[in-house]
Design a protein around this motif. Structure first.
Motif, PDB file in Angstrom:
ATOM      1  N   ILE A  15      -2.712  18.844 -12.936  1.00 59.10           N
ATOM      2  CA  ILE A  15      -2.037  17.614 -13.332  1.00 59.10           C
ATOM      3  C   ILE A  15      -0.931  17.904 -14.335  1.00 59.10           C
ATOM      4  O   ILE A  15      -0.981  18.893 -15.075  1.00 59.10           O
ATOM      5  CB  ILE A  15      -3.020  16.588 -13.934  1.00 59.10           C
ATOM      6  CG1 ILE A  15      -3.681  17.144 -15.174  1.00 59.10           C
ATOM      7  CG2 ILE A  15      -4.049  16.166 -12.921  1.00 59.10           C
ATOM      8  CD1 ILE A  15      -4.397  16.117 -15.983  1.00 59.10           C
ATOM      9  N   GLU A  16       0.066  17.040 -14.335  1.00 57.24           N
ATOM     10  CA  GLU A  16       1.174  17.071 -15.286  1.00 57.24           C
ATOM     11  C   GLU A  16       1.412  15.648 -15.768  1.00 57.24           C
ATOM     12  O   GLU A  16       1.138  14.695 -15.036  1.00 57.24           O
ATOM     13  CB  GLU A  16       2.439  17.592 -14.607  1.00 57.24           C
ATOM     14  CG  GLU A  16       2.327  19.014 -14.118  1.00 57.24           C
ATOM     15  CD  GLU A  16       3.542  19.453 -13.314  1.00 57.24           C
ATOM     16  OE1 GLU A  16       4.435  18.628 -13.054  1.00 57.24           O
ATOM     17  OE2 GLU A  16       3.577  20.625 -12.934  1.00 57.24           O
ATOM     18  N   PRO A  17       1.918  15.473 -16.989  1.00 57.18           N
ATOM     19  CA  PRO A  17       2.216  14.111 -17.461  1.00 57.18           C
ATOM     20  C   PRO A  17       3.247  13.425 -16.567  1.00 57.18           C
ATOM     21  O   PRO A  17       4.140  14.058 -16.025  1.00 57.18           O
ATOM     22  CB  PRO A  17       2.775  14.338 -18.861  1.00 57.18           C
ATOM     23  CG  PRO A  17       2.238  15.661 -19.280  1.00 57.18           C
ATOM     24  CD  PRO A  17       2.122  16.471 -18.028  1.00 57.18           C
ATOM     25  N   GLN A  92     -11.604   7.159   3.860  1.00 56.51           N
ATOM     26  CA  GLN A  92     -12.162   7.328   2.518  1.00 56.51           C
ATOM     27  C   GLN A  92     -11.499   6.354   1.543  1.00 56.51           C
ATOM     28  O   GLN A  92     -10.290   6.149   1.599  1.00 56.51           O
ATOM     29  CB  GLN A  92     -11.913   8.765   2.043  1.00 56.51           C
ATOM     30  CG  GLN A  92     -12.542   9.113   0.733  1.00 56.51           C
ATOM     31  CD  GLN A  92     -14.048   9.201   0.812  1.00 56.51           C
ATOM     32  OE1 GLN A  92     -14.598   9.563   1.834  1.00 56.51           O
ATOM     33  NE2 GLN A  92     -14.712   8.855  -0.267  1.00 56.51           N
ATOM     34  N   GLN A  93     -12.291   5.766   0.647  1.00 52.87           N
ATOM     35  CA  GLN A  93     -11.742   4.908  -0.398  1.00 52.87           C
ATOM     36  C   GLN A  93     -11.263   5.793  -1.542  1.00 52.87           C
ATOM     37  O   GLN A  93     -12.005   6.643  -2.036  1.00 52.87           O
ATOM     38  CB  GLN A  93     -12.795   3.932  -0.902  1.00 52.87           C
ATOM     39  CG  GLN A  93     -13.208   2.920   0.120  1.00 52.87           C
ATOM     40  CD  GLN A  93     -14.148   1.881  -0.458  1.00 52.87           C
ATOM     41  OE1 GLN A  93     -14.557   1.974  -1.603  1.00 52.87           O
ATOM     42  NE2 GLN A  93     -14.474   0.896   0.345  1.00 52.87           N
ATOM     43  N   LEU A  94     -10.017   5.603  -1.958  1.00 44.05           N
ATOM     44  CA  LEU A  94      -9.391   6.431  -2.981  1.00 44.05           C
ATOM     45  C   LEU A  94      -8.872   5.588  -4.136  1.00 44.05           C
ATOM     46  O   LEU A  94      -8.635   4.390  -3.984  1.00 44.05           O
ATOM     47  CB  LEU A  94      -8.227   7.226  -2.381  1.00 44.05           C
ATOM     48  CG  LEU A  94      -8.564   8.166  -1.226  1.00 44.05           C
ATOM     49  CD1 LEU A  94      -7.294   8.745  -0.646  1.00 44.05           C
ATOM     50  CD2 LEU A  94      -9.487   9.276  -1.680  1.00 44.05           C
ATOM     51  N   SER A  95      -8.678   6.231  -5.275  1.00 40.72           N
ATOM     52  CA  SER A  95      -8.051   5.611  -6.437  1.00 40.72           C
ATOM     53  C   SER A  95      -6.897   6.498  -6.872  1.00 40.72           C
ATOM     54  O   SER A  95      -7.008   7.723  -6.857  1.00 40.72           O
ATOM     55  CB  SER A  95      -9.031   5.491  -7.604  1.00 40.72           C
ATOM     56  OG  SER A  95     -10.063   4.610  -7.293  1.00 40.72           O
ATOM     57  N   ARG A  96      -5.798   5.891  -7.269  1.00 44.13           N
ATOM     58  CA  ARG A  96      -4.637   6.641  -7.749  1.00 44.13           C
ATOM     59  C   ARG A  96      -4.609   6.568  -9.268  1.00 44.13           C
ATOM     60  O   ARG A  96      -4.588   5.496  -9.849  1.00 44.13           O
ATOM     61  CB  ARG A  96      -3.354   6.076  -7.171  1.00 44.13           C
ATOM     62  CG  ARG A  96      -2.110   6.771  -7.720  1.00 44.13           C
ATOM     63  CD  ARG A  96      -0.902   6.462  -6.896  1.00 44.13           C
ATOM     64  NE  ARG A  96      -1.040   7.185  -5.631  1.00 44.13           N
ATOM     65  CZ  ARG A  96      -0.238   7.019  -4.607  1.00 44.13           C
ATOM     66  NH1 ARG A  96       0.753   6.165  -4.660  1.00 44.13           N
ATOM     67  NH2 ARG A  96      -0.411   7.709  -3.501  1.00 44.13           N
ATOM     68  N   LEU A  97      -4.624   7.736  -9.910  1.00 41.45           N
ATOM     69  CA  LEU A  97      -4.549   7.827 -11.355  1.00 41.45           C
ATOM     70  C   LEU A  97      -3.160   8.309 -11.751  1.00 41.45           C
ATOM     71  O   LEU A  97      -2.694   9.331 -11.257  1.00 41.45           O
ATOM     72  CB  LEU A  97      -5.584   8.801 -11.906  1.00 41.45           C
ATOM     73  CG  LEU A  97      -7.046   8.460 -11.745  1.00 41.45           C
ATOM     74  CD1 LEU A  97      -7.901   9.548 -12.407  1.00 41.45           C
ATOM     75  CD2 LEU A  97      -7.368   7.133 -12.336  1.00 41.45           C
ATOM     76  N   VAL A  98      -2.518   7.588 -12.650  1.00 45.75           N
ATOM     77  CA  VAL A  98      -1.229   8.006 -13.209  1.00 45.75           C
ATOM     78  C   VAL A  98      -1.522   8.675 -14.542  1.00 45.75           C
ATOM     79  O   VAL A  98      -2.106   8.061 -15.439  1.00 45.75           O
ATOM     80  CB  VAL A  98      -0.281   6.804 -13.395  1.00 45.75           C
ATOM     81  CG1 VAL A  98       1.033   7.243 -13.984  1.00 45.75           C
ATOM     82  CG2 VAL A  98      -0.074   6.088 -12.082  1.00 45.75           C
ATOM     83  N   ILE A  99      -1.128   9.937 -14.685  1.00 44.83           N
ATOM     84  CA  ILE A  99      -1.410  10.689 -15.899  1.00 44.83           C
ATOM     85  C   ILE A  99      -0.390  10.326 -16.971  1.00 44.83           C
ATOM     86  O   ILE A  99       0.821  10.448 -16.750  1.00 44.83           O
ATOM     87  CB  ILE A  99      -1.354  12.215 -15.624  1.00 44.83           C
ATOM     88  CG1 ILE A  99      -2.265  12.578 -14.455  1.00 44.83           C
ATOM     89  CG2 ILE A  99      -1.713  13.009 -16.868  1.00 44.83           C
ATOM     90  CD1 ILE A  99      -3.705  12.224 -14.625  1.00 44.83           C
ATOM     91  N   ASN A 100      -0.859   9.858 -18.119  1.00 45.04           N
ATOM     92  CA  ASN A 100       0.034   9.464 -19.205  1.00 45.04           C
ATOM     93  C   ASN A 100       0.322  10.632 -20.149  1.00 45.04           C
ATOM     94  O   ASN A 100       1.479  11.019 -20.305  1.00 45.04           O
ATOM     95  CB  ASN A 100      -0.565   8.294 -19.994  1.00 45.04           C
ATOM     96  CG  ASN A 100      -0.702   7.054 -19.129  1.00 45.04           C
ATOM     97  OD1 ASN A 100       0.033   6.865 -18.182  1.00 45.04           O
ATOM     98  ND2 ASN A 100      -1.685   6.235 -19.452  1.00 45.04           N
ATOM     99  N   THR A 101      -0.702  11.172 -20.798  1.00 42.74           N
ATOM    100  CA  THR A 101      -0.495  12.238 -21.780  1.00 42.74           C
ATOM    101  C   THR A 101      -1.615  13.252 -21.737  1.00 42.74           C
ATOM    102  O   THR A 101      -2.720  12.971 -21.284  1.00 42.74           O
ATOM    103  CB  THR A 101      -0.453  11.663 -23.223  1.00 42.74           C
ATOM    104  OG1 THR A 101      -1.681  10.990 -23.470  1.00 42.74           O
ATOM    105  CG2 THR A 101       0.711  10.736 -23.420  1.00 42.74           C
ATOM    106  N   ILE A 102      -1.282  14.450 -22.221  1.00 44.38           N
ATOM    107  CA  ILE A 102      -2.254  15.488 -22.474  1.00 44.38           C
ATOM    108  C   ILE A 102      -2.267  15.677 -23.986  1.00 44.38           C
ATOM    109  O   ILE A 102      -1.315  16.176 -24.565  1.00 44.38           O
ATOM    110  CB  ILE A 102      -1.891  16.820 -21.772  1.00 44.38           C
ATOM    111  CG1 ILE A 102      -1.816  16.601 -20.258  1.00 44.38           C
ATOM    112  CG2 ILE A 102      -2.880  17.911 -22.119  1.00 44.38           C
ATOM    113  CD1 ILE A 102      -1.298  17.801 -19.500  1.00 44.38           C
TER     114      ILE A 102
END
Length: 104
Positions: A15-17, A92-102
């Motif tokens: 993952i990347e921000p 398949q049921q999926l969810s999309r996560l948006v990465i904010n910060t590390i």
């Protein structure tokens, strides 16, 4: 370039921000934020951190973008010379996560 490798839904993701990942559906409302703590590896500026097995000093903040269905998979079974055929499908049921910060 800052990035991390996390464990979610039994899989590992790079993952990347400001990017997003699609994972198996999680029971959280769309638009809410969550904190990911299962972090295996982090590269921040010129430093590299490796977990044994997880990094406890880091956390990743993500927002649930949407819930949706993945691509359709066709499952076809057949036994030759026996007139046995079964065709079914799966999405398949999926969810999309948006990465904010590390964060450290």
């Amino acid at each position: 370039m800052d990035y991390a490798i996390i464990e979610a839904s039994g899989r590992q993701y790079w993952i990347e921000p400001k990017n997003f990942i699609n994972i198996n559906r999680i029971p959280i409302k769309t638009g809410s934020t969550l904190e990911i703590r299962r972090i295996l590896f982090v590269k921040k500026e010129e430093s590299i951190f490796i977990g044994q097995p997880y990094l406890n000093q880091f956390k990743i903040k993500a927002t649930v973008g949407k819930h949706f269905l993945g691509p359709k998979l066709v499952v076809f079974k057949m036994k030759p010379k026996k007139k046995y055929k079964r065709k079914s499908g799966h999405r398949q049921q999926l969810s999309r996560l948006v990465i904010n910060t590390i964060e450290s």
